[in-house]
Design an enzyme around this catalytic site. Sequence first.
Site, mmCIF file in Angstrom:
data_model
loop_
_atom_site.group_PDB
_atom_site.id
_atom_site.type_symbol
_atom_site.label_atom_id
_atom_site.label_comp_id
_atom_site.label_asym_id
_atom_site.label_seq_id
_atom_site.Cartn_x
_atom_site.Cartn_y
_atom_site.Cartn_z
ATOM 1 N N ARG A 155 -2.644 19.822 5.768
ATOM 2 C CA ARG A 155 -2.312 20.044 7.181
ATOM 3 C C ARG A 155 -2.131 21.535 7.379
ATOM 4 O O ARG A 155 -1.123 22.117 6.966
ATOM 5 C CB ARG A 155 -1.052 19.261 7.569
ATOM 6 C CG ARG A 155 -1.230 17.759 7.516
ATOM 7 C CD ARG A 155 -2.321 17.322 8.470
ATOM 8 N NE ARG A 155 -2.370 15.873 8.618
ATOM 9 C CZ ARG A 155 -3.150 15.249 9.450
ATOM 10 N NH1 ARG A 155 -3.996 15.926 10.205
ATOM 11 N NH2 ARG A 155 -3.140 13.935 9.533
ATOM 12 N N ALA A 180 -3.777 6.981 9.497
ATOM 13 C CA ALA A 180 -3.519 7.160 10.927
ATOM 14 C C ALA A 180 -4.731 7.763 11.613
ATOM 15 O O ALA A 180 -5.635 8.280 10.964
ATOM 16 C CB ALA A 180 -2.298 8.063 11.127
ATOM 17 N N GLU A 192 -9.111 2.802 11.652
ATOM 18 C CA GLU A 192 -8.612 3.928 10.861
ATOM 19 C C GLU A 192 -8.234 3.507 9.444
ATOM 20 O O GLU A 192 -8.444 4.262 8.495
ATOM 21 C CB GLU A 192 -7.410 4.582 11.560
ATOM 22 C CG GLU A 192 -7.782 5.337 12.818
ATOM 23 C CD GLU A 192 -8.624 6.582 12.562
ATOM 24 O OE1 GLU A 192 -8.653 7.098 11.424
ATOM 25 O OE2 GLU A 192 -9.263 7.056 13.522
ATOM 26 N N GLU A 248 -10.008 5.462 6.390
ATOM 27 C CA GLU A 248 -9.224 6.332 5.514
ATOM 28 C C GLU A 248 -8.940 5.734 4.145
ATOM 29 O O GLU A 248 -8.713 6.480 3.193
ATOM 30 C CB GLU A 248 -7.916 6.740 6.198
ATOM 31 C CG GLU A 248 -8.165 7.626 7.402
ATOM 32 C CD GLU A 248 -6.928 8.307 7.931
ATOM 33 O OE1 GLU A 248 -5.804 8.037 7.440
ATOM 34 O OE2 GLU A 248 -7.080 9.124 8.852
ATOM 35 N N GLU A 265 -11.099 14.569 5.767
ATOM 36 C CA GLU A 265 -11.031 13.249 5.133
ATOM 37 C C GLU A 265 -11.786 13.214 3.811
ATOM 38 O O GLU A 265 -11.469 12.405 2.938
ATOM 39 C CB GLU A 265 -11.529 12.167 6.087
ATOM 40 C CG GLU A 265 -10.551 11.891 7.211
ATOM 41 C CD GLU A 265 -10.995 10.767 8.130
ATOM 42 O OE1 GLU A 265 -12.093 10.197 7.917
ATOM 43 O OE2 GLU A 265 -10.233 10.454 9.059
#
Length: 189
Positions: free
Chosen positions: A70, A82, A99, A103, A148
């Site tokens: 992040r 998420a 999602e 993910e 991702e």
Amino acid sequence: MAEDGAPGTHDYRTVASRDIFDGRVVRLRVDTLTMPGGGTADREICGHDNAVAVVALDAENHITLVRQYRHAVGERLWELPAGLCDVDGEEPTETARRELVEETGLEADRWRPVIEVVPSPGFCTERVHVYLATGLREVGRPEAQHEEADMEVARMPFAEAVEAVLDGRIINGIAVAGILATRAVIERS
């Protein structure tokens, strides 16, 4: 019941709004609001799509978490799977299903709403719907792109995830709220 003019009774009205930026993920604007006692004040607002997060628990009571970089905080954080509610007409539960597969490569048979969270109501419009997903099965993860592609997926005993929240290893606000709320839901069942 509060009388007019008492704390908590002012009707805040937007008397002006000015767009500053319209990006792919966020929109920025300045709203001018009426204030108690007269006058106005400007509030900077970050418009952000609503989102979903998933507490995915398997039959062995392990939670599936993702760890990703992040940039705003310059760290790799453990988070719940998420994503944004950015598909027109898609219900939040369907977004959560999509999602989870994207993910983690997991599908779930059972979905239960756990909690809604407004992470930063002082400046941001985002509302996050957190779901408990059980009856998990592997279906394979589609080829990931961008962040991702660098996302780590791991399973951890749910009790350890609760401890990781309490000792500061899990600090993402939505993950903290979702894990602790799910613990409360489980204890009540």
